[in-house]
Scaffold this active site. Structure first.
Site, mmCIF file in Angstrom:
data_model
loop_
_atom_site.group_PDB
_atom_site.id
_atom_site.type_symbol
_atom_site.label_atom_id
_atom_site.label_comp_id
_atom_site.label_asym_id
_atom_site.label_seq_id
_atom_site.Cartn_x
_atom_site.Cartn_y
_atom_site.Cartn_z
ATOM 1 N N ALA A 1 69.004 1.333 3.916
ATOM 2 C CA ALA A 1 69.541 1.759 5.212
ATOM 3 C C ALA A 1 68.515 2.535 6.027
ATOM 4 O O ALA A 1 68.465 2.401 7.251
ATOM 5 C CB ALA A 1 70.806 2.593 5.013
ATOM 6 N N THR A 2 67.676 3.322 5.378
ATOM 7 C CA THR A 2 66.674 4.083 6.139
ATOM 8 C C THR A 2 65.770 3.136 6.928
ATOM 9 O O THR A 2 65.516 3.348 8.123
ATOM 10 C CB THR A 2 65.833 4.964 5.191
ATOM 11 O OG1 THR A 2 66.708 5.862 4.505
ATOM 12 C CG2 THR A 2 64.796 5.768 5.956
ATOM 13 N N ASN B 1 78.526 10.810 5.368
ATOM 14 C CA ASN B 1 78.124 10.910 3.972
ATOM 15 C C ASN B 1 78.428 12.271 3.355
ATOM 16 O O ASN B 1 78.320 12.438 2.151
ATOM 17 C CB ASN B 1 76.630 10.601 3.825
ATOM 18 C CG ASN B 1 75.783 11.361 4.816
ATOM 19 O OD1 ASN B 1 75.934 11.210 6.030
ATOM 20 N ND2 ASN B 1 74.921 12.212 4.312
ATOM 21 N N GLN C 1 77.765 4.288 4.216
ATOM 22 C CA GLN C 1 78.847 4.819 3.371
ATOM 23 C C GLN C 1 80.117 3.978 3.441
ATOM 24 O O GLN C 1 80.880 3.922 2.472
ATOM 25 C CB GLN C 1 79.186 6.261 3.777
ATOM 26 C CG GLN C 1 78.120 7.283 3.436
ATOM 27 C CD GLN C 1 77.966 7.520 1.938
ATOM 28 O OE1 GLN C 1 78.881 7.283 1.149
ATOM 29 N NE2 GLN C 1 76.797 7.967 1.541
ATOM 30 N N SER D 1 73.311 -0.467 3.061
ATOM 31 C CA SER D 1 72.519 -0.137 1.884
ATOM 32 C C SER D 1 73.234 -0.623 0.627
ATOM 33 O O SER D 1 74.416 -0.348 0.440
ATOM 34 C CB SER D 1 72.340 1.387 1.810
ATOM 35 O OG SER D 1 71.611 1.723 0.656
ATOM 36 N N ALA D 2 72.503 -1.340 -0.252
ATOM 37 C CA ALA D 2 73.139 -1.905 -1.448
ATOM 38 C C ALA D 2 73.542 -0.833 -2.465
ATOM 39 O O ALA D 2 74.569 -0.953 -3.124
ATOM 40 C CB ALA D 2 72.207 -2.919 -2.105
ATOM 41 N N HIS D 3 72.730 0.242 -2.575
ATOM 42 C CA HIS D 3 72.995 1.187 -3.677
ATOM 43 C C HIS D 3 74.176 2.113 -3.408
ATOM 44 O O HIS D 3 74.549 2.909 -4.264
ATOM 45 C CB HIS D 3 71.741 1.981 -4.053
ATOM 46 C CG HIS D 3 71.357 3.099 -3.139
ATOM 47 N ND1 HIS D 3 71.710 4.410 -3.390
ATOM 48 C CD2 HIS D 3 70.661 3.128 -1.988
ATOM 49 C CE1 HIS D 3 71.209 5.184 -2.441
ATOM 50 N NE2 HIS D 3 70.579 4.425 -1.565
ATOM 51 N N THR E 1 57.382 -10.267 1.535
ATOM 52 C CA THR E 1 58.042 -11.100 0.530
ATOM 53 C C THR E 1 59.377 -10.483 0.145
ATOM 54 O O THR E 1 59.476 -9.286 -0.094
ATOM 55 C CB THR E 1 57.135 -11.231 -0.712
ATOM 56 O OG1 THR E 1 55.914 -11.838 -0.289
ATOM 57 C CG2 THR E 1 57.781 -12.072 -1.784
ATOM 58 N N CYS F 1 69.553 14.847 0.288
ATOM 59 C CA CYS F 1 68.260 15.312 0.817
ATOM 60 C C CYS F 1 68.323 16.806 1.099
ATOM 61 O O CYS F 1 67.383 17.524 0.832
ATOM 62 C CB CYS F 1 67.885 14.555 2.079
ATOM 63 S SG CYS F 1 69.165 13.528 2.760
#
Ligand code: PLP
Length: 384
Positions: free
Chosen positions: A74-75, A154, A182, A202-204, A240, A326
């Protein structure tokens, strides 16, 4: 490490779903091809897997596969969307609107643009964390190119009135960028219904792998690429492709699509159970931010008279957070809680609890019992 530890920090990251790991493993092994290799079956097989994942991500967003650009998270998606749209639409204006409660990836990118000649309006939320639509209306000027408002927060989990924000942006002729890191996979999102033009994912955060994400770019919206190279991802993001990560992201989206509803109900019930346990045994437990609409797994609580740091140290086997991951490395009080106008004492005693897929009723009850005991002990020490 304590084997009885309990993970209640699902806003920082989520564990990889074992089903997702299974779908990724072949792409670390025999199916190692480069998705951009057009001349042999190793490449074709990787490309086919990437395109299946693109379809799954698009389906969960209500988008078409051609509108999904894979990134490292996402960043990166936020940087690409904001810097890329700012560059592409510079001739049409010089003004951006965002909110004080955004993730640092958005705030810092907008401020970066601010140092390069863009005028920025940072809207404060209402005391419950939600955007006042009348504030948005009056903030959008004829020179406003883009509005950046997140889907779900978040830290406090509140869900912004995204559909209404999209409608205001559309009517006033500004692009709507939404950080949905989120919300994606937790609550329904439909970029058409919600009027979203650009969206970071974001996947995580939805039980997929770290280091993989996507940017949704509505058809016809221009974004200038921010990296030069081979022209992958429709020319928007060279490099890639991370095939195993993308395959995992796609699988995580498929699982979320099937399980979002029952899992949301289950998490709401676990959250209700946790809050009622804490509030029935402890006075002075306050919820920060609007109780609803809120992500099903989020609770942000202040324990009157107890510092968040000492509470977390008293329950080392429970993974909690004082704010965003963070900001927890630095002693700075949360910019989100500050923007709600809460008193310092309440901010210093705020704990973010993020429930998720792995949490059981037994864990929630054990965590509640431990927290009650720790708060009583800390309050007793202070009284003595
Ligand atoms: C986690 C998060 C991000 C950053 O995502 P990464 O994929 O880790 O770069 C951005 N915005 C919000 C709201 C988040 O929760």
């Amino acid at each position: 490490m304590d084997t009885n530890r309990i993970y209640l920090d699902h806003h920082a990251t989520t564990p990889l779903d074992p089903r997702v790991l299974d779908s990724m493993l072949p792409f670390f092994g025999a199916r190692f091809g480069n998705a951009a290799s057009r001349s042999h079956s190793f490449g074709w097989e990787a490309e086919k897997a990437v395109e299946a994942a693109r379809k799954a991500v698009a389906a969960l967003a209500g988008a078409t596969p051609r509108e999904i650009v894979f990134t490292s998270g996402a960043t990166e998606s936020i940087n690409l969307a904001l810097k890329g749209a700012a560059e592409a639409y510079r001739s049409q204006g010089d003004h951006l609107v965002t909110m004080a409660t955004e993730h640092h990836a958005v705030l810092d990118t907008v401020r970066w643009l601010g140092r390069r000649g863009w005028r920025v309006t940072e809207l404060r939320p209402r005391p419950d964390g939600l955007l006042d639509l009348a504030d948005l209306e009056s903030a959008i000027l004829p020179e406003t190119v883009l509005v950046a408002v997140m889907h779900a927060n978040n830290e406090i989990g509140v869900v912004q009135p995204v559909r209404e924000i999209g409608a205001v942006c559309r009517r006033k002729g500004a692009l709507f960028f939404c950080d949905a890191a989120q919300a994606f996979g937790k609550i329904p999102i439909d970029v058409s219904r919600d009027g979203i033009d650009l969206m970071a994912l974001s996947a995580h955060k939805l039980y997929g792998p770290k280091g993989t994400g996507a940017l949704y770019v509505r058809r016809g919206i221009r974004v200038s690429p921010q990296m030069e190279g081979g022209g992958h991802e429709f020319g928007l993001r060279s490099g890639t492709l991370n095939v195993p990560g993308i395959v995992g992201f796609g699988d995580a989206c498929g699982i979320a699509a099937r399980e979002m509803e029952p899992e949301g109900r289950r998490l709401r019930e676990l959250r209700r159970r946790l809050l009622s346990h804490l509030q029935s045994e402890l006075p002075g437990v306050e919820v920060n931010g609007a109780p609803e609409p809120r992500l099903p797994g989020n609770l942000n609580l202040s324990f009157d008279g107890v510092s968040a740091e000492s509470l977390m140290m008293a329950v080392p086997e429970i993974a909690l957070s004082t704010g965003s991951a963070c900001s927890s490395a630095t002693p700075e009080p949360s910019h989100v809680l500050k923007s709600l106008g809460l008193p310092d004492s309440r901010i210093r005693s705020a704990i973010r609890i993020g429930l998720g897929r792995g949490n059981t009723e037994e864990e929630i009850d054990r965590a509640a019992t431990r927290l009650v005991a720790a708060v009583r002990k800390l309050r007793g020490l202070q009284a003595a």
